[in-house]
Design an enzyme around this catalytic site. Sequence first.
Site, short mmCIF file in Angstrom:
data_model
loop_
_atom_site.label_atom_id
_atom_site.label_comp_id
_atom_site.label_asym_id
_atom_site.label_seq_id
_atom_site.Cartn_x
_atom_site.Cartn_y
_atom_site.Cartn_z
N THR A 82 76.49 -7.02 75.69
CA THR A 82 75.46 -7.95 75.20
C THR A 82 74.09 -7.35 75.46
O THR A 82 73.92 -6.51 76.35
CB THR A 82 75.55 -9.32 75.91
OG1 THR A 82 74.62 -10.20 75.31
CG2 THR A 82 75.24 -9.24 77.38
N LYS B 288 71.77 -10.34 78.44
CA LYS B 288 71.87 -10.63 79.88
C LYS B 288 71.03 -9.58 80.63
O LYS B 288 69.82 -9.72 80.66
CB LYS B 288 73.34 -10.68 80.30
CG LYS B 288 74.08 -11.80 79.50
CD LYS B 288 75.43 -12.13 80.04
CE LYS B 288 76.28 -12.95 79.09
NZ LYS B 288 75.89 -14.35 78.93
N HIS C 180 78.88 -8.41 81.33
CA HIS C 180 78.20 -8.67 82.61
C HIS C 180 77.97 -7.40 83.43
O HIS C 180 77.61 -7.47 84.59
CB HIS C 180 78.98 -9.71 83.42
CG HIS C 180 78.93 -11.05 82.76
ND1 HIS C 180 77.90 -11.94 82.94
CD2 HIS C 180 79.76 -11.61 81.85
CE1 HIS C 180 78.10 -13.01 82.19
NE2 HIS C 180 79.22 -12.83 81.52
N SER D 48 82.73 -12.79 84.97
CA SER D 48 81.45 -13.35 85.43
C SER D 48 81.59 -14.64 86.21
O SER D 48 80.67 -15.04 86.90
CB SER D 48 80.56 -13.61 84.24
OG SER D 48 81.04 -14.70 83.51
C1 LIG Z 1 82.42 -12.08 79.16
C2 LIG Z 1 81.48 -12.51 78.06
N1 LIG Z 1 81.62 -11.93 76.86
C3 LIG Z 1 80.80 -12.28 75.84
C4 LIG Z 1 79.81 -13.21 76.00
C5 LIG Z 1 78.92 -13.56 74.86
O1 LIG Z 1 77.73 -12.85 74.95
P1 LIG Z 1 76.40 -13.43 74.30
O2 LIG Z 1 75.82 -14.40 75.27
O3 LIG Z 1 75.54 -12.26 74.01
O4 LIG Z 1 76.84 -14.13 73.03
C6 LIG Z 1 79.63 -13.82 77.24
C7 LIG Z 1 78.54 -14.83 77.40
O5 LIG Z 1 78.35 -15.53 78.27
C8 LIG Z 1 80.50 -13.47 78.30
O6 LIG Z 1 80.39 -14.04 79.50
#
Ligand SMILES: Cc1ncc(COP(=O)(O)O)c(C=O)c1O
Length: 427
Positions: free
Chosen positions: A268, A271, A240, A212
């Site tokens: 997730t 997002k 993402h 991301s």
């Molecule tokens: C690649 C990645 N994995 C996991 C997460 C964590 O997800 P969450 O925001 O639902 O805790 C993020 C959050 O920014 C992320 O960028």
Amino acid sequence: MISESSEARRATQVDARPVDARAVDYSRVFTQAIDRLHAEGRYRVFIDILRNKGMFPNARCFAGHNGPKPITVWCSNDYLAMGQHPKVIAAMEEALHDVGAGSGGTRNIGGNTHYHVDLEAELADLHGKEAALLFTSGYVSNEATLATLAKVLPGCIIYSDELNHASMIAGIRNAGCEKRVFRHNDLAHLEELLAADDAGAPKLIAFESVYSMEGDVAPVAAICDLADKYNALTYLDEVHAVGMYGARGGGISERDEVADRLTIIEGTLGKAFGVMGGYIAADRTIVDVIRSYAPGFIFTTSLSPVLVAGVLASVRHLKSSSVERDGQQAAAATLKAMLSDAGLPVMTGETHIVPVMVGDPVKAKKISDILLAEYGVYVQPINYPTVPRGTERLRFTPGPAHSEAMMRELTDALVEIWGRLDLRQAA
Ligand SMILES: Cc1ncc(COP(=O)(O)O)c(C=O)c1O
């Protein structure tokens, strides 16, 4: 004679005189920790906003102004504005009035609502897996699953992309197993590491599909090939990408038709799905293992059914509608072209993320401050440790509702600020 009550009192009293005069000055240590961040220019300031429902990306900003000031949000990870979608809001309202606010317990003790059961089935179906498991966030799903998997597999070695998210790194660290870090998206390096280890050792390759902060994509199929060759399991973070890619929003693994080759897909719900929570999808036994052994799943109150109802509506909608995805991709392409034509150092990866390189934490913060104060544009500077030092950047996430006029205003503002601060142009 000592009375029973004075004895009881004595048992709860301690001699509170310090045992050593060289007492730690805790307050000084904490203040110094914060001072270090200020000195490096990476002290984080959160801006105080409220989004205007139904009018995203418009919002109100409260901090540092006389009353709320209208702003345009350019850095939300609610990529498709599903957090404002009428179906999502209606589902959440209905659930709130039907079952109340919270789940009332852990999944094991009272908190396993029918909404949770339905959503897990929906997510398993999204990825073509036998089962799925919900967590309170994507962070927790990564940490809990990776730490638990490696503990259940004695002698396991985890191969981790160097740009993996902090939550994966935390899970791997907590697993306490051997780990090898391969250079970002570097298949040759990954293979070199796999080949150097005992062929009989359990192995797991942990990586992301869309990175991301770079906006680039992993060679998922080729990593699956290596996993097959070296008998390794695969763990793909699609945080993402879920909702964003693939005909039904199943992520890059759906787009590239490799979902069935991945052992575990993680995502997730906060997002592109616009609400909150995280999950994994895998075969029934693996999901059962994580459900049964992962402390981060077991010992915490389950997600509110109101949130889960909202996610259910969002996932179901994005399975059948590509309008949001297409609009978002078009907006990202338009903004990249405008920034690039204006000579700004935009990173033109293939995804929906539009990073503009600054390379200095103080300057990145300065640009962000000017954008907010003078142009009503909100973009958060991205500093270490989210990205390596020297690669500080602004990360724009245009959505389907960012108009061309907004993009033009943003581009003009950036050009003006770049000139004012004498910043580096695109090479
Ligand atoms: C690649 C990645 N994995 C996991 C997460 C964590 O997800 P969450 O925001 O639902 O805790 C993020 C959050 O920014 C992320 O960028």
